[in-house]
Design a protein around this motif. Structure first.
Motif, PDB file in Angstrom:
ATOM      1  N   GLU A   1       0.614  -1.321   0.027  1.00  0.00           N
ATOM      2  CA  GLU A   1      -0.019   0.002  -0.199  1.00  0.00           C
ATOM      3  C   GLU A   1       0.951   1.225  -0.058  1.00  0.00           C
ATOM      4  OE1 GLU A   1      -3.909   1.845   2.198  1.00  0.00           O
ATOM      5  OE2 GLU A   1      -2.896   0.148   3.099  1.00  0.00           O
ATOM      6  N   ILE A   2       0.259   2.166  -0.772  1.00  0.00           N
ATOM      7  CA  ILE A   2       0.987   3.362  -0.769  1.00  0.00           C
ATOM      8  C   ILE A   2      -0.147   4.623  -0.476  1.00  0.00           C
ATOM      9  CG2 ILE A   2       0.810   3.914  -3.257  1.00  0.00           C
ATOM     10  CD1 ILE A   2       3.388   5.495  -3.101  1.00  0.00           C
ATOM     11  N   ARG A   3       0.084   5.877   0.272  1.00  0.00           N
ATOM     12  CA  ARG A   3      -0.806   6.868   0.384  1.00  0.00           C
ATOM     13  C   ARG A   3      -0.242   7.903  -0.037  1.00  0.00           C
ATOM     14  NH1 ARG A   3      -3.517   4.787   6.133  1.00  0.00           N
ATOM     15  NH2 ARG A   3      -3.838   2.656   5.625  1.00  0.00           N
ATOM     16  N   THR A   4      -0.937   8.624  -1.004  1.00  0.00           N
ATOM     17  CA  THR A   4      -0.563  10.030  -1.231  1.00  0.00           C
ATOM     18  C   THR A   4      -1.685  11.235  -0.731  1.00  0.00           C
ATOM     19  OG1 THR A   4      -1.670   9.770  -3.469  1.00  0.00           O
ATOM     20  CG2 THR A   4       0.741   9.230  -3.213  1.00  0.00           C
ATOM     21  N   PRO A   5      -1.148  12.436  -0.745  1.00  0.00           N
ATOM     22  CA  PRO A   5      -2.100  13.326  -0.256  1.00  0.00           C
ATOM     23  C   PRO A   5      -3.370  13.470  -1.291  1.00  0.00           C
ATOM     24  CG  PRO A   5       0.271  14.315  -0.348  1.00  0.00           C
ATOM     25  CD  PRO A   5      -0.023  13.049  -1.183  1.00  0.00           C
ATOM     26  N   MET A   6      -4.421  13.987  -0.637  1.00  0.00           N
ATOM     27  CA  MET A   6      -5.755  14.325  -1.142  1.00  0.00           C
ATOM     28  C   MET A   6      -5.662  15.710  -2.258  1.00  0.00           C
ATOM     29  SD  MET A   6      -8.055  12.269  -0.278  1.00  0.00           S
ATOM     30  CE  MET A   6      -6.486  10.945  -0.243  1.00  0.00           C
ATOM     31  N   PHE A   7      -4.807  16.336  -2.047  1.00  0.00           N
ATOM     32  CA  PHE A   7      -4.512  17.357  -3.188  1.00  0.00           C
ATOM     33  C   PHE A   7      -3.023  17.310  -3.399  1.00  0.00           C
ATOM     34  CE2 PHE A   7      -4.029  19.369   1.101  1.00  0.00           C
ATOM     35  CZ  PHE A   7      -3.046  20.135   1.029  1.00  0.00           C
ATOM     36  N   GLU A   8      -3.015  17.895  -4.727  1.00  0.00           N
ATOM     37  CA  GLU A   8      -1.689  17.955  -5.396  1.00  0.00           C
ATOM     38  C   GLU A   8      -1.390  19.338  -6.084  1.00  0.00           C
ATOM     39  OE1 GLU A   8       1.063  15.779  -5.535  1.00  0.00           O
ATOM     40  OE2 GLU A   8      -0.021  13.765  -4.865  1.00  0.00           O
ATOM     41  N   SER A   9      -0.316  19.610  -6.828  1.00  0.00           N
ATOM     42  CA  SER A   9      -0.223  20.599  -7.765  1.00  0.00           C
ATOM     43  C   SER A   9      -1.126  20.564  -8.905  1.00  0.00           C
ATOM     44  CB  SER A   9       1.197  20.823  -8.184  1.00  0.00           C
ATOM     45  OG  SER A   9       1.425  21.709  -9.444  1.00  0.00           O
ATOM     46  N   TYR A  10      -1.576  21.469  -9.250  1.00  0.00           N
ATOM     47  CA  TYR A  10      -2.794  21.398 -10.569  1.00  0.00           C
ATOM     48  C   TYR A  10      -1.837  21.211 -11.876  1.00  0.00           C
ATOM     49  CZ  TYR A  10      -5.204  23.063 -14.521  1.00  0.00           C
ATOM     50  OH  TYR A  10      -6.051  23.181 -15.727  1.00  0.00           O
ATOM     51  N   ASP A  11      -0.621  21.370 -11.891  1.00  0.00           N
ATOM     52  CA  ASP A  11       0.239  20.980 -12.669  1.00  0.00           C
ATOM     53  C   ASP A  11       0.428  19.370 -13.044  1.00  0.00           C
ATOM     54  OD1 ASP A  11       0.438  23.838 -13.710  1.00  0.00           O
ATOM     55  OD2 ASP A  11       2.397  24.003 -12.504  1.00  0.00           O
ATOM     56  N   LEU A  12       0.485  18.907 -11.801  1.00  0.00           N
ATOM     57  CA  LEU A  12       0.694  17.368 -11.929  1.00  0.00           C
ATOM     58  C   LEU A  12      -0.658  16.784 -12.898  1.00  0.00           C
ATOM     59  CD1 LEU A  12       2.092  14.736 -11.134  1.00  0.00           C
ATOM     60  CD2 LEU A  12       0.299  14.878  -8.934  1.00  0.00           C
ATOM     61  N   PHE A  13      -1.417  16.940 -12.633  1.00  0.00           N
ATOM     62  CA  PHE A  13      -2.762  16.290 -13.524  1.00  0.00           C
ATOM     63  C   PHE A  13      -2.826  17.155 -14.624  1.00  0.00           C
ATOM     64  CE2 PHE A  13      -3.798  16.245  -9.015  1.00  0.00           C
ATOM     65  CZ  PHE A  13      -3.845  14.944  -8.959  1.00  0.00           C
TER      66      PHE A  13
ATOM     67  N   ASP B   1     -10.293  22.711  -8.645  1.00  0.00           N
ATOM     68  CA  ASP B   1      -8.878  22.947  -8.490  1.00  0.00           C
ATOM     69  C   ASP B   1      -9.166  24.599  -7.893  1.00  0.00           C
ATOM     70  OD1 ASP B   1      -9.868  23.813 -11.297  1.00  0.00           O
ATOM     71  OD2 ASP B   1      -8.432  25.163 -11.230  1.00  0.00           O
ATOM     72  N   PHE B   2      -8.136  25.073  -7.171  1.00  0.00           N
ATOM     73  CA  PHE B   2      -8.328  26.424  -6.518  1.00  0.00           C
ATOM     74  C   PHE B   2      -6.697  26.973  -6.190  1.00  0.00           C
ATOM     75  CE2 PHE B   2      -8.214  22.995  -3.254  1.00  0.00           C
ATOM     76  CZ  PHE B   2      -7.303  23.375  -2.535  1.00  0.00           C
ATOM     77  N   TYR B   3      -6.610  28.287  -5.877  1.00  0.00           N
ATOM     78  CA  TYR B   3      -5.452  28.722  -5.373  1.00  0.00           C
ATOM     79  C   TYR B   3      -5.666  28.867  -3.872  1.00  0.00           C
ATOM     80  CZ  TYR B   3      -4.472  29.927 -10.141  1.00  0.00           C
ATOM     81  OH  TYR B   3      -3.918  29.850 -11.378  1.00  0.00           O
ATOM     82  N   ASP B   4      -4.576  28.333  -3.172  1.00  0.00           N
ATOM     83  CA  ASP B   4      -4.552  28.154  -1.748  1.00  0.00           C
ATOM     84  C   ASP B   4      -3.810  29.811  -1.146  1.00  0.00           C
ATOM     85  OD1 ASP B   4      -1.601  28.341  -1.866  1.00  0.00           O
ATOM     86  OD2 ASP B   4      -1.392  26.467  -1.302  1.00  0.00           O
ATOM     87  N   LYS B   5      -3.783  29.878   0.155  1.00  0.00           N
ATOM     88  CA  LYS B   5      -3.233  31.338   0.570  1.00  0.00           C
ATOM     89  C   LYS B   5      -2.194  31.816   0.314  1.00  0.00           C
ATOM     90  CE  LYS B   5      -6.616  30.894   4.573  1.00  0.00           C
ATOM     91  NZ  LYS B   5      -6.867  30.940   6.057  1.00  0.00           N
ATOM     92  N   GLY B   6      -1.192  30.749  -0.384  1.00  0.00           N
ATOM     93  CA  GLY B   6      -0.105  30.946  -0.797  1.00  0.00           C
ATOM     94  C   GLY B   6       0.050  31.229  -2.223  1.00  0.00           C
ATOM     95  N   ASP B   7      -1.040  31.616  -2.781  1.00  0.00           N
ATOM     96  CA  ASP B   7      -1.392  31.455  -4.325  1.00  0.00           C
ATOM     97  C   ASP B   7      -0.716  30.566  -5.095  1.00  0.00           C
ATOM     98  OD1 ASP B   7      -2.494  33.089  -6.252  1.00  0.00           O
ATOM     99  OD2 ASP B   7      -0.672  34.167  -6.882  1.00  0.00           O
ATOM    100  N   ARG B   8      -0.855  29.190  -4.404  1.00  0.00           N
ATOM    101  CA  ARG B   8      -0.227  28.031  -5.197  1.00  0.00           C
ATOM    102  C   ARG B   8      -1.625  27.460  -5.941  1.00  0.00           C
ATOM    103  NH1 ARG B   8       3.072  28.102  -0.481  1.00  0.00           N
ATOM    104  NH2 ARG B   8       1.126  27.758   0.696  1.00  0.00           N
TER     105      ARG B   8
END
Length: 440
Positions: free
Chosen positions: A45-57, A74-81
């Motif tokens: 088993e591997i577990r990855t985060p529920m959210f990732e960089s938009y660019d990955l997808f 998709d959204f921009y977080d408080k760090g504008d990511r």
């Protein structure tokens, strides 16, 4: 949200479901059955985060796919990511594979993992399709040939068969290499351009950007047009053709039936060479809906590592909501996931502490045990024990406390025994097993 009498009643978001106790049993059965098979195949088993960089997808799945262009949260977080909730599992696992250098050492190959995870897509909710849904997926890295393709297919087939899905169909195809698709791409454009006005608006947009997506269209007019389209199998390289021929030969060896569908392309851009889907058969509403899909993606690691790592991959994902609907459609019987060994009936307030001690000792000995906490009448407690399907019932009243004993009844055989509390406290297991054995 809805409003009642001026107050706001908060409800679950559209496209999500609450899976309640009792309903969860089938989910646990699916997960435990699958994990046992995955262990036999040596997947971890591997577990990855529920959210990732938009660019990955955007890079990994493809900007022209419905997943990225229409469905992704998709959204921009408080760090504008620019962030995206995970719409599928493969790109995230590949990102982890690269980031943690799981491609080394060489002797670790093939690297085989699985995940059980929620995914998120903004779709129109319907049976088996929600905006938050769950997938069981596997990924294999380090081997680009037919035997890996067939292991992945046979694993998926094995899991579904073990879960009682016997009325099902496997469909396979080959997309060849990027060079194959480049030649086929032009042939497909040449075929579709004279019918441009008959295509759906989405397919008109995709025709010159990514014409293979037209083959994947659900619009009826598009599906009718592509019936006469050239077959990608006619454009395969000798290596891809040999690989696909070997996939078919190995599936024949394993006795796994299949059909070839040259128009199947899957909905994600990273696939190449072998792809497959498994769908249920029958007259029910869920028939013909894909419950498992996957294939090889030999260029995805290279693409997401900017060419620094050339590691082939292969995998699949099973949509658990759709799978569970199919199990219901095919009347799969799910075993009791939480059997109750012992129910403690206590009569009178003076038995409360005594009953708690007995309950604790039973649980510490490894038995599932419960009791009444509301001091209800004995008849009501026995009814609850029967409702919960308890194998044994231990009865404690004032006389039992005075005599320092308990009454233990085997609910199947009806046999009842009086047991010294001291013996039960010393080690409940031989006593419980002997009384449970009466109904064997």
């Amino acid at each position: 949200m809805s409003v009642r009498g001026g107050s706001v009643l908060i409800q679950k978001p559209k496209g999500t479901v609450d899976i309640l106790p009792g309903q969860v049993d089938v989910w646990q059965f699916v997960e435990e059955t699958a994990k046992a098979i995955l262990d036999r195949y040596r997947y971890f088993e591997i577990r990855t985060p529920m959210f990732e960089s938009y660019d990955l997808f955007a890079r990994g799945v493809g900007e022209t796919t419905d997943v990225v262009s229409k469905e992704m949260y998709d959204f921009y977080d408080k760090g504008d990511r620019h962030i995206a909730l995970k719409p599928e599992g493969t790109a995230a696992v590949v990102r982890a594979f690269i980031e943690h250098k799981l491609y080394a050492p060489e002797e670790a190959k093939p690297y085989k993992v699985f995940y059980l995870s929620p995914m998120f897509r903004y779709e129109r909710p319907q049976g088996g399709r929600q905006r938050q849904f769950n997938q069981l997926g596997v990924e294999v890295f380090g081997n680009a040939n037919a035997n890996t393709d067939v292991e992945v297919i046979s694993l998926a087939w094995d899991i579904l068969t073990s879960l009682g899905i016997h009325n099902k169909k496997l469909v396979i195809n080959s997309l060849g290499t990027p060079d194959t698709r480049l030649a086929y791409r032009q042939a497909l454009i040449d075929y579709l351009e004279p019918h441009f006005d008959q295509l759906s608006k989405d397919s008109q947009t995709r025709l010159h950007k990514n014409p293979l997506r037209v083959l994947d269209s659900k619009a009826p007019q598009d599906q009718e047009l592509v019936k006469g389209a050239p077959s990608i199998l006619a454009y395969l390289s000798e290596a891809s053709k040999a690989r696909f021929d070997m996939v078919q030969a190995m599936l024949d060896d394993l006795g796994i039936p299949y059909e070839i569908d040259a128009n199947m392309v899957r909905g994600l851009d990273y696939y190449q060479d072998t792809i497959f889907e498994i769908m249920p058969l029958g007259d029910d509403l869920n028939a013909q809906a894909t419950i498992c899909g996957g294939g090889s993606y030999d260029g995805l690691v290279s693409q997401l590592s900017d060419g620094k790592q050339e590691v082939p991959g292969c995998g699949f994902a099973i949509g658990l909501e759709r799978l569970i609907l199919t199990m219901a459609d095919q009347d799969v019987q799910v075993p009791e996931m939480h059997p109750l060994d012992i129910y403690v009936v206590n009569i009178g307030e003076e038995t409360d502490r005594y009953a708690m001690k007995v309950l604790h000792q039973l649980r510490q000995a490894g038995y599932t045990a419960d009791r009444d906490f509301l001091m209800r009448k004995a008849k009501r407690q026995f009814k609850e024990a029967d409702k919960q399907g308890a194998d044994l019932v231990i009865t404690i009243g004032g006389q039992e406390i005075a005599d320092q004993v308990v009454q233990i009844k085997n609910m199947a055989s009806g046999k009842e025994e009086t047991v010294a509390y001291a013996d039960l406290a010393a080690d409940p297991r031989p006593i419980i097993e002997a009384i449970k054995g009466d109904n064997k």
